[in-house]
Motif scaffolding. Structure first.
Motif, PDB file in Angstrom:
ATOM      1  N   ARG A 149      -0.301 -18.832  42.665  1.00 53.66           N
ATOM      2  CA  ARG A 149      -0.019 -18.617  41.228  1.00 53.66           C
ATOM      3  C   ARG A 149       0.206 -17.132  40.942  1.00 53.66           C
ATOM      4  NH1 ARG A 149      -5.244 -20.913  38.737  1.00 53.66           N
ATOM      5  NH2 ARG A 149      -5.940 -19.540  40.374  1.00 53.66           N
ATOM      6  N   LEU A 150      -0.568 -16.279  41.663  1.00 50.45           N
ATOM      7  CA  LEU A 150      -0.411 -14.833  41.448  1.00 50.45           C
ATOM      8  C   LEU A 150       0.925 -14.348  42.012  1.00 50.45           C
ATOM      9  CD1 LEU A 150      -4.000 -13.525  42.281  1.00 50.45           C
ATOM     10  CD2 LEU A 150      -3.076 -14.281  40.093  1.00 50.45           C
ATOM     11  N   GLU A 152       3.670 -16.154  42.284  1.00 56.44           N
ATOM     12  CA  GLU A 152       4.740 -16.607  41.379  1.00 56.44           C
ATOM     13  C   GLU A 152       4.736 -15.800  40.089  1.00 56.44           C
ATOM     14  OE1 GLU A 152       4.393 -20.849  40.962  1.00 56.44           O
ATOM     15  OE2 GLU A 152       5.325 -21.196  42.916  1.00 56.44           O
ATOM     16  N   ARG A 153       3.530 -15.414  39.644  1.00 57.69           N
ATOM     17  CA  ARG A 153       3.425 -14.606  38.431  1.00 57.69           C
ATOM     18  C   ARG A 153       4.202 -13.293  38.601  1.00 57.69           C
ATOM     19  NH1 ARG A 153       2.891 -15.344  33.319  1.00 57.69           N
ATOM     20  NH2 ARG A 153       1.349 -14.110  32.254  1.00 57.69           N
ATOM     21  N   VAL A 154       3.935 -12.615  39.739  1.00 59.09           N
ATOM     22  CA  VAL A 154       4.593 -11.315  39.985  1.00 59.09           C
ATOM     23  C   VAL A 154       6.099 -11.516  40.161  1.00 59.09           C
ATOM     24  CG1 VAL A 154       4.742  -9.376  41.607  1.00 59.09           C
ATOM     25  CG2 VAL A 154       2.520 -10.181  40.837  1.00 59.09           C
ATOM     26  N   ILE A 155       6.505 -12.600  40.830  1.00 62.36           N
ATOM     27  CA  ILE A 155       7.947 -12.867  41.009  1.00 62.36           C
ATOM     28  C   ILE A 155       8.610 -13.079  39.646  1.00 62.36           C
ATOM     29  CG2 ILE A 155       9.615 -14.566  41.884  1.00 62.36           C
ATOM     30  CD1 ILE A 155       7.756 -14.973  44.294  1.00 62.36           C
ATOM     31  N   THR A 156       7.967 -13.846  38.772  1.00 65.39           N
ATOM     32  CA  THR A 156       8.583 -14.111  37.463  1.00 65.39           C
ATOM     33  C   THR A 156       8.593 -12.857  36.575  1.00 65.39           C
ATOM     34  OG1 THR A 156       6.516 -14.917  36.514  1.00 65.39           O
ATOM     35  CG2 THR A 156       8.000 -16.570  37.439  1.00 65.39           C
ATOM     36  N   LEU A 157       7.758 -11.881  36.935  1.00 65.90           N
ATOM     37  CA  LEU A 157       7.802 -10.607  36.193  1.00 65.90           C
ATOM     38  C   LEU A 157       8.836  -9.657  36.809  1.00 65.90           C
ATOM     39  CD1 LEU A 157       3.977  -9.983  35.599  1.00 65.90           C
ATOM     40  CD2 LEU A 157       5.663 -10.534  33.855  1.00 65.90           C
ATOM     41  N   GLY A 159       8.970  -8.843  40.148  1.00 65.42           N
ATOM     42  CA  GLY A 159       8.477  -8.117  41.322  1.00 65.42           C
ATOM     43  C   GLY A 159       9.118  -8.600  42.616  1.00 65.42           C
ATOM     44  N   ALA A 163       6.378  -5.050  45.456  1.00 68.96           N
ATOM     45  CA  ALA A 163       5.418  -5.291  44.369  1.00 68.96           C
ATOM     46  C   ALA A 163       4.404  -6.350  44.788  1.00 68.96           C
ATOM     47  CB  ALA A 163       6.160  -5.742  43.116  1.00 68.96           C
ATOM     48  N   ARG A 166       1.929  -4.688  47.088  1.00 65.91           N
ATOM     49  CA  ARG A 166       1.087  -3.727  46.356  1.00 65.91           C
ATOM     50  C   ARG A 166       0.135  -4.423  45.380  1.00 65.91           C
ATOM     51  NH1 ARG A 166       5.140  -1.247  44.520  1.00 65.91           N
ATOM     52  NH2 ARG A 166       5.052  -2.057  42.391  1.00 65.91           N
ATOM     53  N   GLU A 167       0.652  -5.396  44.665  1.00 66.51           N
ATOM     54  CA  GLU A 167      -0.119  -5.974  43.562  1.00 66.51           C
ATOM     55  C   GLU A 167      -0.905  -7.227  43.943  1.00 66.51           C
ATOM     56  OE1 GLU A 167      -0.486  -4.480  40.791  1.00 66.51           O
ATOM     57  OE2 GLU A 167       1.083  -2.973  40.990  1.00 66.51           O
ATOM     58  N   VAL A 168      -0.427  -7.985  44.931  1.00 65.71           N
ATOM     59  CA  VAL A 168      -1.103  -9.256  45.249  1.00 65.71           C
ATOM     60  C   VAL A 168      -1.706  -9.244  46.661  1.00 65.71           C
ATOM     61  CG1 VAL A 168      -0.853 -11.765  45.388  1.00 65.71           C
ATOM     62  CG2 VAL A 168       0.481 -10.481  43.717  1.00 65.71           C
ATOM     63  N   PRO A 171      -4.411  -5.993  47.432  1.00 60.80           N
ATOM     64  CA  PRO A 171      -5.763  -6.135  46.866  1.00 60.80           C
ATOM     65  C   PRO A 171      -6.495  -7.372  47.388  1.00 60.80           C
ATOM     66  CG  PRO A 171      -4.173  -5.653  45.139  1.00 60.80           C
ATOM     67  CD  PRO A 171      -3.388  -5.909  46.384  1.00 60.80           C
ATOM     68  N   SER A 172      -5.724  -8.450  47.613  1.00 60.88           N
ATOM     69  CA  SER A 172      -6.333  -9.678  48.094  1.00 60.88           C
ATOM     70  C   SER A 172      -6.919  -9.468  49.491  1.00 60.88           C
ATOM     71  CB  SER A 172      -5.243 -10.756  48.110  1.00 60.88           C
ATOM     72  OG  SER A 172      -5.744 -11.954  48.544  1.00 60.88           O
TER      73      SER A 172
ATOM     74  N   LEU B  50      12.125 -20.380  40.685  1.00 60.51           N
ATOM     75  CA  LEU B  50      11.064 -20.672  41.643  1.00 60.51           C
ATOM     76  C   LEU B  50      11.337 -21.948  42.422  1.00 60.51           C
ATOM     77  CD1 LEU B  50       7.884 -19.821  39.496  1.00 60.51           C
ATOM     78  CD2 LEU B  50       8.843 -18.486  41.369  1.00 60.51           C
ATOM     79  N   PHE B  71       2.582 -19.582  32.348  1.00 56.22           N
ATOM     80  CA  PHE B  71       2.177 -20.721  33.165  1.00 56.22           C
ATOM     81  C   PHE B  71       1.003 -21.459  32.515  1.00 56.22           C
ATOM     82  CE2 PHE B  71       4.155 -17.802  36.134  1.00 56.22           C
ATOM     83  CZ  PHE B  71       4.875 -18.641  36.969  1.00 56.22           C
ATOM     84  N   TRP B  79      -7.989  -8.359  39.886  1.00 55.98           N
ATOM     85  CA  TRP B  79      -8.426  -6.995  40.202  1.00 55.98           C
ATOM     86  C   TRP B  79      -7.843  -5.969  39.235  1.00 55.98           C
ATOM     87  CZ3 TRP B  79      -6.826 -10.341  44.107  1.00 55.98           C
ATOM     88  CH2 TRP B  79      -5.441 -10.477  44.252  1.00 55.98           C
ATOM     89  N   LEU B  92       7.114  -3.415  36.203  1.00 57.13           N
ATOM     90  CA  LEU B  92       8.061  -4.141  37.059  1.00 57.13           C
ATOM     91  C   LEU B  92       9.432  -4.250  36.404  1.00 57.13           C
ATOM     92  CD1 LEU B  92       5.765  -6.961  38.524  1.00 57.13           C
ATOM     93  CD2 LEU B  92       6.571  -4.885  39.643  1.00 57.13           C
ATOM     94  N   ARG B 140       7.296  -7.282  27.312  1.00 58.98           N
ATOM     95  CA  ARG B 140       8.590  -7.048  27.992  1.00 58.98           C
ATOM     96  C   ARG B 140       9.770  -7.319  27.066  1.00 58.98           C
ATOM     97  NH1 ARG B 140       8.718  -7.654  33.746  1.00 58.98           N
ATOM     98  NH2 ARG B 140      10.463  -9.098  33.572  1.00 58.98           N
TER      99      ARG B 140
END
Lengths: 250, 248
Positions: A149-150, A152-157, A159, A163, A166-168, A171-172, B50, B71, B79, B92, B140
């Motif tokens: 989900r994270l 896909e979240r970054v992709i839809t933003l 990224g 990205a 760096r973002e998912v 940190p994970s 997607l 979603f 984090w 982004l 955005r």
């Protein structure tokens, strides 16, 4: 039971245990050759520091353990990340790591002595292999099981791969590594001490071997206590780092 | 404007959608309702890229960077603080870090989260997390928002408040919305047009309903408008027929 006074209960239990041990030793229930009194162990420990003989051994073990830990963390992380993100590398590397994980890796100690000699190199190598395999699987599964989900979240933003790393993924993976850092520290010390035990001219493992050959149980127990103390100290520092860097987890 | 024409989707060998067509005109709020498993979420995933369609056309005059997606799960980075999560959406998009943070703070305040900027997602309630996710998308300044039952997990009061805030902002900024929901009342209360998707597999659009309730709209009061109940009845009957036919 009050959780705030757990430390007090533990301390009292430890004091009672040591007291009973000391009494049994004084009353002659324990043979001092095999099970010396805690006071004798304390004296042996004190003498190691008072005479200053312990320092070169401590430095040798710490150097080997920390060297193996650092290199193992770096190499394990890089290999785990590449294997998880590149299917071909993953396909080739995973069976090797699974095989290495399946055997007790300390059996490699004699081989490392042949390859790297009885100096610090063979100890670093053993600590490294113990840590690297652990961290490889930590990173490999960490990236594979990352929350979709994270991603896909970054992709839809908007990224891209950078990205996402760096973002998912970053940190994970850091969270997974920090979660396993205590185990890695324990593995690093195991590697260093076992390596020294097999063949060395200094180090806590070497001292243990010496104590064994001279039937000096007090010195052996003193060294066990010393290693335990240092590993617990490192566990404490690791815990602090974990709480600080993972405060988002609560 | 978004136009989906004769869209076909599948999960592996299982066909989900076949020949689904709908339109989201500029500035309009469009909902898609239908039985569970009919492929509503899959359609949204195909629009945002997607999921790869088997056939059909997805056309829009809106750039990819101007389409936002909310979603079902808030999917905030655990984090990152609320403020950092909102700012991420801007960064982004190419906004400078300092400007992104300043804008994120404004949006957090605008959505009633003043004082919560520094909190991590786990320190926020479900409703607060939804607002952060909404702020992340709205910051955005999208022209189109795709929503996959984003408020389904919220209790009735929080849900009404968050949706009202959303409707106010969408109306004010002329944003187009395509909402997927199970809730027929919610679909009618929020939308200008509601599409009904037939039962899957091979689901298709089986009905289109114009909702001519006045705007600006109060999502609670809209339900007592004289046109609301007949429309809801019609939609309910059609959906029941879809489910009934499938069951038969």
């Amino acid at each position: 039971m009050n959780p705030n006074t757990a430390w007090l209960r533990k301390t009292v239990a430890l004091v009672i245990l040591i007291g009973v041990w000391e009494a049994c030793a004084d009353l002659g229930y324990f043979d001092p050759l095999y099970m010396p009194a805690p006071s004798k162990v304390a004296v042996a420990l004190f003498q190691l520091f008072a005479q200053g003989t312990i320092w070169p051994h401590l430095i040798a073990t710490f150097s080997a353990a920390l060297g193996g830990l650092v290199v193992g963390l770096v190499v394990g992380t890089v290999l785990g990340a590449v294997a998880a993100l590149t299917p071909l590398v993953g396909e080739l590397l995973a069976p090797v790591m699974i095989s290495l994980n399946a055997v007790p890796r300390v059996v490699l100690a004699p081989l490392f002595v042949i390859w790297f000699g009885i100096g610090v190199g063979s100890k670093v190598a053993l600590a490294f292999i113990l840590v690297a395999v652990l961290i490889f699987f930590t990173v490999f599964t960490g990236i594979r099981d990352v929350d979709r989900r994270l991603v896909e979240r970054v992709i839809t933003l908007g990224g891209g791969r950078g990205a996402l790393l760096r973002e998912v993924y970053g940190p994970s993976v850091i969270a997974w590594i920090l979660g396993n850092l205590k185990v890695a520290v324990g593995f690093a010390f195991t590697g260093a001490v076992v390596g020294e035990f097999v063949a060395a001219t200094k180090g806590l493992g070497y001292l243990l071997s010496f104590a064994q050959s001279s039937y000096n149980a007090a010195l052996m127990l003193a060294l066990v206590v010393l290693i335990m103390g240092f590993v617990l100290l490192l566990f404490g520092l690791t815990g602090l780092l974990e709480r600080r860097l993972l405060r988002w987890r609560g | 404007m978004l136009r989906v024409d004769s869209l076909a989707l599948a999960y592996g060998a299982t066909p989900v959608l076949e020949g689904a067509s709908l339109e989201v005109p500029s500035g309009k709020f469009v909902s898609l309702v239908g039985p569970s498993g009919s492929g509503k979420s899959s359609l949204l995933r195909a629009v945002i890229g997607l999921q790869q369609p088997l056939a059909g056309v997805i056309e829009t005059d809106i750039g990819a960077g101007d389409i936002g997606m909310l979603f079902q799960d808030d999917a905030l980075l655990p984090w990152r603080t609320a403020e950092q999560n909102v700012a991420l959406g801007l960064k982004l998009k190419g906004v400078a870090a300092g400007t992104a943070i300043a804008s994120a703070r404004q949006w957090i305040t605008r959505l009633g989260l003043y004082g919560l900027s520094e909190r991590f997602p786990r320190e926020l309630s479900g409703g607060q997390r939804k607002r952060v996710a909404l702020a992340q998308v709205l910051a955005r300044e999208p022209q189109l928002i795709l929503m996959d039952e984003p408020f389904a997990s919220l209790d009735a009061i929080v849900r009404a408040r968050v949706t009202q805030d959303l409707v106010r902002l969408v109306e004010l900024r002329g944003i187009s919305v395509l909402l997927v929901t199970h809730d027929l009342e919610e679909a009618l209360a929020l939308s200008d047009v509601v599409y009904l998707l037939s039962h899957g597999p091979r689901a298709r659009i089986s009905g289109r309903y114009e909702v001519n309730l006045p705007r600006p709209r109060d999502v609670i009061k809209a339900r007592s408008h004289p046109d609301f109940a007949p429309l809801l009845q019609r939609l309910w009957n059609d959906l029941s027929r879809e489910v009934g036919e499938r069951a038969a």
